[in-house]
Design a protein around this motif. Structure first.
Motif, PDB file in Angstrom:
ATOM      1  N   THR A  11      75.647   8.978  71.592  1.00 48.06           N
ATOM      2  CA  THR A  11      76.174   9.723  72.728  1.00 48.06           C
ATOM      3  C   THR A  11      75.072  10.126  73.700  1.00 48.06           C
ATOM      4  N   ILE A  12      73.903  10.444  73.167  1.00 48.44           N
ATOM      5  CA  ILE A  12      72.809  10.890  74.027  1.00 48.44           C
ATOM      6  C   ILE A  12      72.375   9.802  75.005  1.00 48.44           C
ATOM      7  N   ALA A  13      72.598   8.533  74.635  1.00 50.78           N
ATOM      8  CA  ALA A  13      72.193   7.436  75.512  1.00 50.78           C
ATOM      9  C   ALA A  13      72.949   7.483  76.841  1.00 50.78           C
ATOM     10  N   SER A  14      74.206   7.936  76.789  1.00 52.63           N
ATOM     11  CA  SER A  14      75.000   7.985  78.014  1.00 52.63           C
ATOM     12  C   SER A  14      74.589   9.128  78.930  1.00 52.63           C
ATOM     13  N   CYS A  15      73.796  10.076  78.414  1.00 52.36           N
ATOM     14  CA  CYS A  15      73.377  11.243  79.202  1.00 52.36           C
ATOM     15  C   CYS A  15      72.021  11.049  79.860  1.00 52.36           C
ATOM     16  N   ILE A  16      71.268  10.066  79.419  1.00 48.42           N
ATOM     17  CA  ILE A  16      69.892   9.918  79.887  1.00 48.42           C
ATOM     18  C   ILE A  16      69.823   9.629  81.382  1.00 48.42           C
ATOM     19  N   GLY A  17      70.701   8.778  81.872  1.00 47.52           N
ATOM     20  CA  GLY A  17      70.685   8.428  83.292  1.00 47.52           C
ATOM     21  C   GLY A  17      70.940   9.610  84.198  1.00 47.52           C
ATOM     22  N   GLN A  18      71.677  10.598  83.720  1.00 45.85           N
ATOM     23  CA  GLN A  18      71.974  11.770  84.538  1.00 45.85           C
ATOM     24  C   GLN A  18      70.774  12.707  84.623  1.00 45.85           C
ATOM     25  N   VAL A  19      70.038  12.832  83.521  1.00 43.79           N
ATOM     26  CA  VAL A  19      68.921  13.787  83.472  1.00 43.79           C
ATOM     27  C   VAL A  19      67.599  13.127  83.864  1.00 43.79           C
ATOM     28  N   ALA A  25      77.495  18.198  67.406  1.00 49.07           N
ATOM     29  CA  ALA A  25      77.325  16.758  67.194  1.00 49.07           C
ATOM     30  C   ALA A  25      78.172  15.961  68.179  1.00 49.07           C
ATOM     31  N   ASN A  26      77.568  14.881  68.717  1.00 49.57           N
ATOM     32  CA  ASN A  26      78.254  13.967  69.633  1.00 49.57           C
ATOM     33  C   ASN A  26      78.860  14.676  70.829  1.00 49.57           C
ATOM     34  N   SER A  27      78.181  15.727  71.288  1.00 51.16           N
ATOM     35  CA  SER A  27      78.659  16.491  72.447  1.00 51.16           C
ATOM     36  C   SER A  27      77.809  16.153  73.665  1.00 51.16           C
ATOM     37  N   VAL A  28      78.446  15.712  74.733  1.00 49.21           N
ATOM     38  CA  VAL A  28      77.724  15.402  75.965  1.00 49.21           C
ATOM     39  C   VAL A  28      77.034  16.644  76.507  1.00 49.21           C
ATOM     40  N   ASN A  29      77.698  17.788  76.426  1.00 51.43           N
ATOM     41  CA  ASN A  29      77.102  19.027  76.931  1.00 51.43           C
ATOM     42  C   ASN A  29      75.846  19.397  76.146  1.00 51.43           C
ATOM     43  N   SER A  30      75.901  19.276  74.813  1.00 51.23           N
ATOM     44  CA  SER A  30      74.740  19.611  73.989  1.00 51.23           C
ATOM     45  C   SER A  30      73.579  18.668  74.266  1.00 51.23           C
ATOM     46  N   TYR A  31      73.866  17.366  74.351  1.00 52.44           N
ATOM     47  CA  TYR A  31      72.808  16.400  74.584  1.00 52.44           C
ATOM     48  C   TYR A  31      72.216  16.558  75.987  1.00 52.44           C
ATOM     49  N   THR A  32      73.069  16.844  76.970  1.00 47.72           N
ATOM     50  CA  THR A  32      72.569  17.041  78.329  1.00 47.72           C
ATOM     51  C   THR A  32      71.657  18.257  78.395  1.00 47.72           C
ATOM     52  N   TRP A  33      72.062  19.344  77.728  1.00 44.51           N
ATOM     53  CA  TRP A  33      71.225  20.545  77.671  1.00 44.51           C
ATOM     54  C   TRP A  33      69.874  20.222  77.038  1.00 44.51           C
ATOM     55  N   PHE A  34      69.878  19.483  75.927  1.00 47.67           N
ATOM     56  CA  PHE A  34      68.633  19.141  75.237  1.00 47.67           C
ATOM     57  C   PHE A  34      67.728  18.305  76.128  1.00 47.67           C
ATOM     58  N   LEU A  35      68.284  17.321  76.804  1.00 43.11           N
ATOM     59  CA  LEU A  35      67.494  16.459  77.674  1.00 43.11           C
ATOM     60  C   LEU A  35      66.925  17.230  78.860  1.00 43.11           C
ATOM     61  N   MET A  36      67.685  18.180  79.379  1.00 41.96           N
ATOM     62  CA  MET A  36      67.181  18.990  80.493  1.00 41.96           C
ATOM     63  C   MET A  36      66.002  19.848  80.060  1.00 41.96           C
ATOM     64  N   ARG A  37      66.086  20.405  78.854  1.00 38.22           N
ATOM     65  CA  ARG A  37      64.962  21.193  78.340  1.00 38.22           C
ATOM     66  C   ARG A  37      63.755  20.286  78.074  1.00 38.22           C
ATOM     67  N   LEU A  38      64.013  19.075  77.593  1.00 36.75           N
ATOM     68  CA  LEU A  38      62.932  18.117  77.365  1.00 36.75           C
ATOM     69  C   LEU A  38      62.266  17.743  78.676  1.00 36.75           C
ATOM     70  N   LYS A  39      63.076  17.554  79.704  1.00 31.91           N
ATOM     71  CA  LYS A  39      62.543  17.218  81.028  1.00 31.91           C
ATOM     72  C   LYS A  39      61.683  18.343  81.572  1.00 31.91           C
ATOM     73  N   ASP A  40      62.101  19.590  81.350  1.00 32.70           N
ATOM     74  CA  ASP A  40      61.291  20.732  81.773  1.00 32.70           C
ATOM     75  C   ASP A  40      59.920  20.714  81.106  1.00 32.70           C
ATOM     76  N   ALA A  41      59.884  20.231  79.865  1.00 33.36           N
ATOM     77  CA  ALA A  41      58.650  20.265  79.082  1.00 33.36           C
ATOM     78  C   ALA A  41      57.699  19.117  79.414  1.00 33.36           C
ATOM     79  N   ILE A  42      58.237  17.913  79.604  1.00 35.81           N
ATOM     80  CA  ILE A  42      57.377  16.738  79.765  1.00 35.81           C
ATOM     81  C   ILE A  42      57.341  16.196  81.180  1.00 35.81           C
TER      82      ILE A  42
END
Length: 215
Positions: free
Chosen positions: A54-62, A22-39
Motif C-alpha cells: 500500500t505504501i508504494a501507492s503513496c510515494i508519488g504523492q509525498v 496496517a494497509n492504511s493510506v493515511n498512516s503510510y502518507t503520514w509516515f512518508l511525510m515525516r520521513l520527508k521532513d527528516a531526509i
C-alpha cells in the motif's frame, strides 16, 4: 512501518520507524511525510519498496520528484503468481535484473518465456531492472529488514506501544554503538581520538561497552 538504508559498509541501517494502521493510506502518507521532513526530497532520493505494498501507492504523492523502484524479489514473486513457476525463471530473471547495460538485458530477456516477458514488460523495466533504472540504485535490489525487527514483529504484539517504541530505540542505539566503536575496541581506539591520545576510555566506548555488555 520502517525505512532502512544501506551504509558505507553495506549494512542495513534503520533510519525511521512508525506505528500506524496496517494497509492504511493515511498512516503510510503520514509516515512518508515525516520521513520527508527528516531526509529532504529531490531527484537524488531513491525509494525501494515491495511491489503491491500500500505504501508504494503513496510515494508519488509525498515524493513526486524521487525515483521509486520495486524490490527484485517482490517482482519475481508477482511474476510467479501470474504465470506459475517455469523452467529457469529464477535464474534468468536475476540475470536480467542485474544486467548493467541494455544489450545484456535484452539478450537474456529474450530467453524468458513469452508469459514472463509480458508480465515484466507491463510492470515497467524502469521499476526493477538495473540497466533501465533512471538513477543510481546503489546496488540495492532487495529490502533487508533488520533481524531484531523480525523478532519484535512476532514477540512484542501484546506489549504497550510506549514499551515497543523503547525496545526498538534501544536496539537501534545498540546497533549504531556496535558499528561505530566495537570494531576498534580491542585496539583501544575511537573515531573521536580521545581514547588513543589520552589512554582513557572515551564516552563513546563506554556507551558501546554498556550496550554490548563488554566490560
Amino acid at each position: 512501518m520502517l525505512a532502512v538504508a544501506i551504509d558505507g559498509n553495506n549494512n542495513t541501517t534503520s533510519i525511521a520507524f512508525g506505528v500506524g494502521v496496517a494497509n492504511s493510506v493515511n498512516s503510510y502518507t503520514w509516515f512518508l511525510m515525516r520521513l520527508k521532513d527528516a531526509i529532504g526530497a529531490g531527484t537524488e532520493v531513491v525509494l525501494i519498496t515491495n511491489m503491491g505494498d500500500t505504501i508504494a501507492s503513496c510515494i508519488g504523492q509525498v515524493f513526486p520528484d524521487a525515483y521509486h523502484g520495486y524490490s527484485s524479489n517482490s517482482v519475481l514473486n508477482y511474476c510467479q503468481l501470474r504465470i506459475g513457476q517455469s523452467r529457469n525463471l529464477d535464474y534468468l530473471f536475476f540475470r536480467v535484473c542485474k544486467a548493467y547495460i541494455t544489450q545484456d538485458f535484452k539478450q537474456t530477456f529474450s530467453k524468458l518465456s513469452h508469459g514472463a516477458q509480458e508480465v515484466l514488460h507491463n510492470i515497467g523495466h524502469m521499476k526493477w531492472a538495473r540497466a533501465y533504472f533512471p538513477n543510481i540504485r546503489w546496488n540495492v535490489l532487495n529490502i533487508k529488514i533488520p533481524e531484531f525487527l523480525m523478532v519484535l514483529s512476532v514477540s512484542q504484539h501484546n506489549v504497550p506501544i510506549i514499551t515497543l517504541m523503547d525496545v526498538i530505540v534501544q536496539h537501534i542505539q545498540q546497533t549504531f554503538a556496535e558499528r561505530c566503536v566495537m570494531g576498534d575496541m580491542n585496539r583501544h581506539t575511537c573515531s573521536c581520538g580521545k581514547w588513543r591520545s589520552l589512554g582513557i576510555t572515551c564516552g563513546h566506548a563506554l556507551v558501546a561497552a554498556r550496550y554490548t555488555n563488554n566490560t
